[in-house]
Design a protein around this motif. Structure first.
Motif, PDB file in Angstrom:
ATOM      1  N   UNK A 231     -16.812  29.117  -8.494  1.00 63.09           N
ATOM      2  CA  UNK A 231     -15.489  29.539  -8.036  1.00 63.09           C
ATOM      3  C   UNK A 231     -14.635  28.397  -7.541  1.00 63.09           C
ATOM      4  N   UNK A 232     -15.260  27.295  -7.173  1.00 62.38           N
ATOM      5  CA  UNK A 232     -14.509  26.118  -6.738  1.00 62.38           C
ATOM      6  C   UNK A 232     -14.112  25.234  -7.915  1.00 62.38           C
ATOM      7  N   UNK A 233     -14.868  25.325  -8.998  1.00 56.71           N
ATOM      8  CA  UNK A 233     -14.617  24.466 -10.162  1.00 56.71           C
ATOM      9  C   UNK A 233     -13.723  25.124 -11.201  1.00 56.71           C
ATOM     10  N   UNK A 234     -13.684  26.444 -11.194  1.00 55.42           N
ATOM     11  CA  UNK A 234     -13.085  27.173 -12.305  1.00 55.42           C
ATOM     12  C   UNK A 234     -11.696  27.702 -11.955  1.00 55.42           C
ATOM     13  N   UNK A 235     -10.701  27.473 -12.826  1.00 53.98           N
ATOM     14  CA  UNK A 235      -9.377  28.028 -12.545  1.00 53.98           C
ATOM     15  C   UNK A 235      -9.375  29.556 -12.602  1.00 53.98           C
ATOM     16  N   UNK A 236      -8.673  30.151 -11.646  1.00 55.90           N
ATOM     17  CA  UNK A 236      -8.388  31.583 -11.683  1.00 55.90           C
ATOM     18  C   UNK A 236      -6.998  31.811 -12.259  1.00 55.90           C
ATOM     19  N   UNK A 237      -6.064  30.923 -11.849  1.00 51.39           N
ATOM     20  CA  UNK A 237      -4.673  31.030 -12.278  1.00 51.39           C
ATOM     21  C   UNK A 237      -4.192  29.690 -12.822  1.00 51.39           C
ATOM     22  N   UNK A 238      -3.331  29.766 -13.801  1.00 54.25           N
ATOM     23  CA  UNK A 238      -2.516  28.629 -14.209  1.00 54.25           C
ATOM     24  C   UNK A 238      -1.093  28.975 -13.792  1.00 54.25           C
ATOM     25  N   UNK A 239      -0.663  28.383 -12.687  1.00 52.80           N
ATOM     26  CA  UNK A 239       0.695  28.608 -12.196  1.00 52.80           C
ATOM     27  C   UNK A 239       1.520  27.366 -12.496  1.00 52.80           C
ATOM     28  N   UNK A 240       2.736  27.575 -12.916  1.00 54.40           N
ATOM     29  CA  UNK A 240       3.549  26.463 -13.392  1.00 54.40           C
ATOM     30  C   UNK A 240       4.486  25.965 -12.304  1.00 54.40           C
ATOM     31  N   UNK A 241       4.379  24.660 -12.047  1.00 48.37           N
ATOM     32  CA  UNK A 241       5.179  24.014 -11.020  1.00 48.37           C
ATOM     33  C   UNK A 241       6.444  23.455 -11.651  1.00 48.37           C
ATOM     34  N   UNK A 242       7.583  23.714 -11.010  1.00 48.61           N
ATOM     35  CA  UNK A 242       8.858  23.282 -11.590  1.00 48.61           C
ATOM     36  C   UNK A 242       8.959  21.769 -11.665  1.00 48.61           C
TER      37      UNK A 242
ATOM     38  N   UNK B  60       9.978  17.802 -10.675  1.00 48.06           N
ATOM     39  CA  UNK B  60      11.306  17.217 -10.488  1.00 48.06           C
ATOM     40  C   UNK B  60      11.918  16.745 -11.799  1.00 48.06           C
ATOM     41  N   UNK B  61      11.162  16.794 -12.865  1.00 52.38           N
ATOM     42  CA  UNK B  61      11.706  16.390 -14.165  1.00 52.38           C
ATOM     43  C   UNK B  61      10.811  16.952 -15.261  1.00 52.38           C
ATOM     44  N   UNK B  62      11.387  17.086 -16.452  1.00 48.55           N
ATOM     45  CA  UNK B  62      10.615  17.531 -17.603  1.00 48.55           C
ATOM     46  C   UNK B  62      10.232  18.991 -17.519  1.00 48.55           C
ATOM     47  N   UNK B  63       9.372  19.399 -18.450  1.00 48.10           N
ATOM     48  CA  UNK B  63       8.925  20.788 -18.499  1.00 48.10           C
ATOM     49  C   UNK B  63       7.962  21.083 -17.348  1.00 48.10           C
ATOM     50  N   UNK B  64       7.880  22.349 -16.909  1.00 48.56           N
ATOM     51  CA  UNK B  64       6.941  22.706 -15.848  1.00 48.56           C
ATOM     52  C   UNK B  64       5.503  22.359 -16.228  1.00 48.56           C
ATOM     53  N   UNK B  65       4.722  21.973 -15.220  1.00 51.35           N
ATOM     54  CA  UNK B  65       3.330  21.581 -15.429  1.00 51.35           C
ATOM     55  C   UNK B  65       2.409  22.708 -14.967  1.00 51.35           C
ATOM     56  N   UNK B  66       1.327  22.911 -15.706  1.00 51.22           N
ATOM     57  CA  UNK B  66       0.369  23.962 -15.353  1.00 51.22           C
ATOM     58  C   UNK B  66      -0.559  23.466 -14.255  1.00 51.22           C
ATOM     59  N   UNK B  67      -0.517  24.119 -13.107  1.00 58.17           N
ATOM     60  CA  UNK B  67      -1.391  23.778 -11.987  1.00 58.17           C
ATOM     61  C   UNK B  67      -2.642  24.646 -12.077  1.00 58.17           C
ATOM     62  N   UNK B  68      -3.802  24.002 -12.091  1.00 54.33           N
ATOM     63  CA  UNK B  68      -5.069  24.716 -12.171  1.00 54.33           C
ATOM     64  C   UNK B  68      -5.518  25.115 -10.764  1.00 54.33           C
ATOM     65  N   UNK B  69      -5.452  26.415 -10.483  1.00 54.53           N
ATOM     66  CA  UNK B  69      -5.765  26.942  -9.157  1.00 54.53           C
ATOM     67  C   UNK B  69      -7.091  27.675  -9.220  1.00 54.53           C
ATOM     68  N   UNK B  70      -8.065  27.196  -8.486  1.00 53.90           N
ATOM     69  CA  UNK B  70      -9.398  27.800  -8.543  1.00 53.90           C
ATOM     70  C   UNK B  70      -9.447  29.075  -7.710  1.00 53.90           C
TER      71      UNK B  70
END
Length: 583
Positions: free
Chosen positions: A204-215, A217-227
């Motif tokens: 549960x600490x190593x594995x993403x539960x959600x991929x939430x996208x951070x806006x 400051x530039x470019x396309x949003x980045x996928x944040x790996x949230x365990x």
């Protein structure tokens, strides 16, 4: 120097578990949640009153998962999490978490998408996350199909979440083409139960539960790996921190608003997860409409409003409407996602003297809250104190660690809620998540100071994004400070401040203003001078609006209320290129 939570903040009651899913944690009394006997129904639709108890919600997750397993060919202990990813592109619904948890039943990943996205923006998220299916709502179906067809997701893998608001005929037509959550649940109720997950220690600490996208400051949003553990940790941190103030007010459970998008980390963790974990009832609204919002407060006797600064401004500027509703149940108004100015809170307090006010600070990359306000220790200037389990450093602009109060610098954070990094973006991960001798820290990119509140407790004051600070003759000017002051002028309905290059000063502030209706018939030049004078009478000369005042129809913002100053800067650069000047 490392800063810690104040002495009054208790330690976490347990070490955040690392081998259970978020759903298992949320539904286990043994892991600290409010007992089911004392819990309210977790989610209630603020428009229709539709609601489920925790046992009903858990059963819906179970039946939904069975149907998805059959339709998508997924099994709980087969393949990798990356083989079982689906997106949720929907307005808020009482079934939003039901859908998210269904992916976790397979040890899969869910990726919430911003409901304001265009088809191209959604297409980017579907592609980068590797989503194989998607849940959407009727009003977003057209946008969804443009994106899914572009990336090759078949129409029979597009499912519908019930969100009230669309015409009945439109909803019926959509349900004939795409299976709804209720249809899938009915289908799953007739299928065999899924095999239980077999997780190894620490998964549960190593594995993403959600991929939430951070806006970003530039470019396309980045996928944040949230365990799973990241979210679990922050739920425990928030609950432990806020328990003291709740106890002093005699609160066991309460009713709060569920208006902010559950696709955004603030709505997802702070409201949907933390609130319901404590046994609170979340009154879910699909979007902000002032009178619907006010009616929900009155009907459901909502006690806590977790909102964003633009909603606070609407409450201030629409007293003719607000006064028609009974808001006496409200006890605490809490803002996040962007700073709310002291002046704004002062004005609101004159209207609602019985309310308490607090702010918090966090990021997608910290799986939300880093510091927050307790109801017993409010301080308008700040975003509260560090939550239990979190540590902070401030790196001054000379590159040295700050060791004194009221000394600005970049905030670095260490916490069990700090996420795994960015998906397929090693460069951004290495730049943001850094290692010191004392472990892994996240560079927030925000300028802060640590100060002592009148209570004597350490509080964190968030100044602004470092990249957005305006540098005037060596002085640093925070756009958020000027924006908060401008909003106290009756001509200003909304505003954003950016920097313009200047040969003499380096940079100067420019204000974009949405004019209040009462000033629409007045001379624009006269009103602009009046607004500029308002700043000159209260702020140091280097903070004056030497870049001018420009009136626009709307200030660009994210769904969470953050001002998208970058878009305004890009517009200024485009105008400069067109005119042949340098910018």
């Amino acid at each position: 120097m490392v800063f810690h939570p104040p002495a009054w903040v208790p330690q976490l009651p347990i070490d955040p578990p690392d081998s259970v899913t978020i759903e298992q944690f949320m539904t286990s009394e043994a892991l600290g949640r409010q007992s089911f006997a004392k819990s309210r129904n977790p989610f209630t639709c603020g428009l229709t009153g539709r609601t489920y108890s925790w046992p009903e919600m858990t059963q819906r997750v179970d039946f939904l998962s069975r149907a998805l397993g059959k339709r998508l060919g997924w099994q709980p202990n087969e393949g990798t999490p990356w083989d079982k990813v689906f997106a949720v592109f929907s307005l808020n619904s009482v079934d939003y978490l039901t859908v998210l948890y269904a992916a976790h039943r397979f040890s899969g990943i869910s990726t919430p998408a911003n409901a304001a996205y265009s088809a191209l923006e959604l297409q980017h998220q579907l592609t980068s996350s590797g989503a194989q299916a998607i849940f959407t709502c009727t009003v977003l179906l057209e946008t969804t199909l443009k994106a899914t067809r572009a990336v090759g997701i078949a129409d029979d893998k597009v499912f519908i979440i019930d969100v009230p608001g669309a015409p009945e005929a439109v909803q019926k037509a959509a349900s004939q083409q795409h299976a709804t959550v209720d249809q899938l649940i009915a289908e799953g109720s007739k299928l065999s139960a899924l095999k239980p997950l077999k997780w190894t220690k620490g998964q549960g600490a190593r594995q993403p539960a959600f991929l939430c996208y951070s806006s970003g400051t530039s470019g396309l949003p980045k996928a944040v790996m949230i365990s799973h553990r990241n979210v679990i940790a922050n739920v425990l941190q928030i609950g432990t921190f806020e328990a003291h103030g709740r106890k002093k007010n005699g609160i066991v459970t309460q009713v709060e608003i569920g208006l902010l998008p559950f696709s955004h980390i603030y709505g997802l963790v702070v409201i949907a997860h933390s609130g319901s974990f404590r046994g609170d009832e979340i009154i879910v609204l699909p979007k902000f409409e002032l009178e619907t919002f006010l009616a929900a407060i009155q009907r459901f006797r909502i006690q806590i409003l977790r909102v964003v600064p633009p909603i606070v401004i609407r409450l201030l500027r629409t007293q003719d409407i607000c006064s028609q509703y009974d808001l006496s149940s409200v006890r605490f108004l809490y803002t996040g996602a962007a700073p709310t100015g002291e002046e704004t809170l002062h004005d609101l307090r004159t209207i609602y003297p019985k309310w308490s006010f607090g702010q918090g600070y966090g990021m997608t990359e910290t799986s939300t809250v880093v510091c927050t306000t307790s109801e017993h220790d409010t301080y308008d200037r700040s975003s509260g104190s560090l939550v239990p389990g979190a540590k902070a450093k401030i790196i001054g602009f000379d590159g040295q660690e700050v060791t004194k109060y009221d000394t600005p610098g970049e905030l670095l954070v260490q916490s069990p809620s700090v996420t795994l990094g960015y998906l397929n973006n090693e460069k951004a991960t290495n730049e943001t998540f850094v290692y010191h001798d004392d472990g892994r820290w996240i560079r927030t990119g925000d300028e802060v100071i640590v100060t002592l509140a009148p209570s004597g407790n350490e509080h964190i004051v968030v100044v602004d994004r470092i990249k957005e600070l305006i540098k005037v003759k060596g002085h640093q000017v925070a756009p958020a400070e000027l924006e908060a002051h401008l909003l106290t002028h009756p001509a200003v309905s909304d505003t954003a401040v950016i920097q313009l290059p200047d040969e003499n000063a380096g940079e100067v502030p420019k204000a974009f203003v949405v004019l209040a209706p009462a000033y629409a018939s007045k001379s624009a030049d006269d009103v602009a001078r009046e607004i500029a004078k308002h700043v000159e009478e209260h702020k140091a000369p280097y903070k004056w609006l030497k870049g001018g005042v420009e009136f626009i129809e709307i200030i660009p913002k994210s769904p969470s209320g953050k001002i998208l100053r970058r878009l305004l800067r890009d517009q200024e650069k485009a105008k400069a290129r067109k005119s042949g000047s340098k910018l």
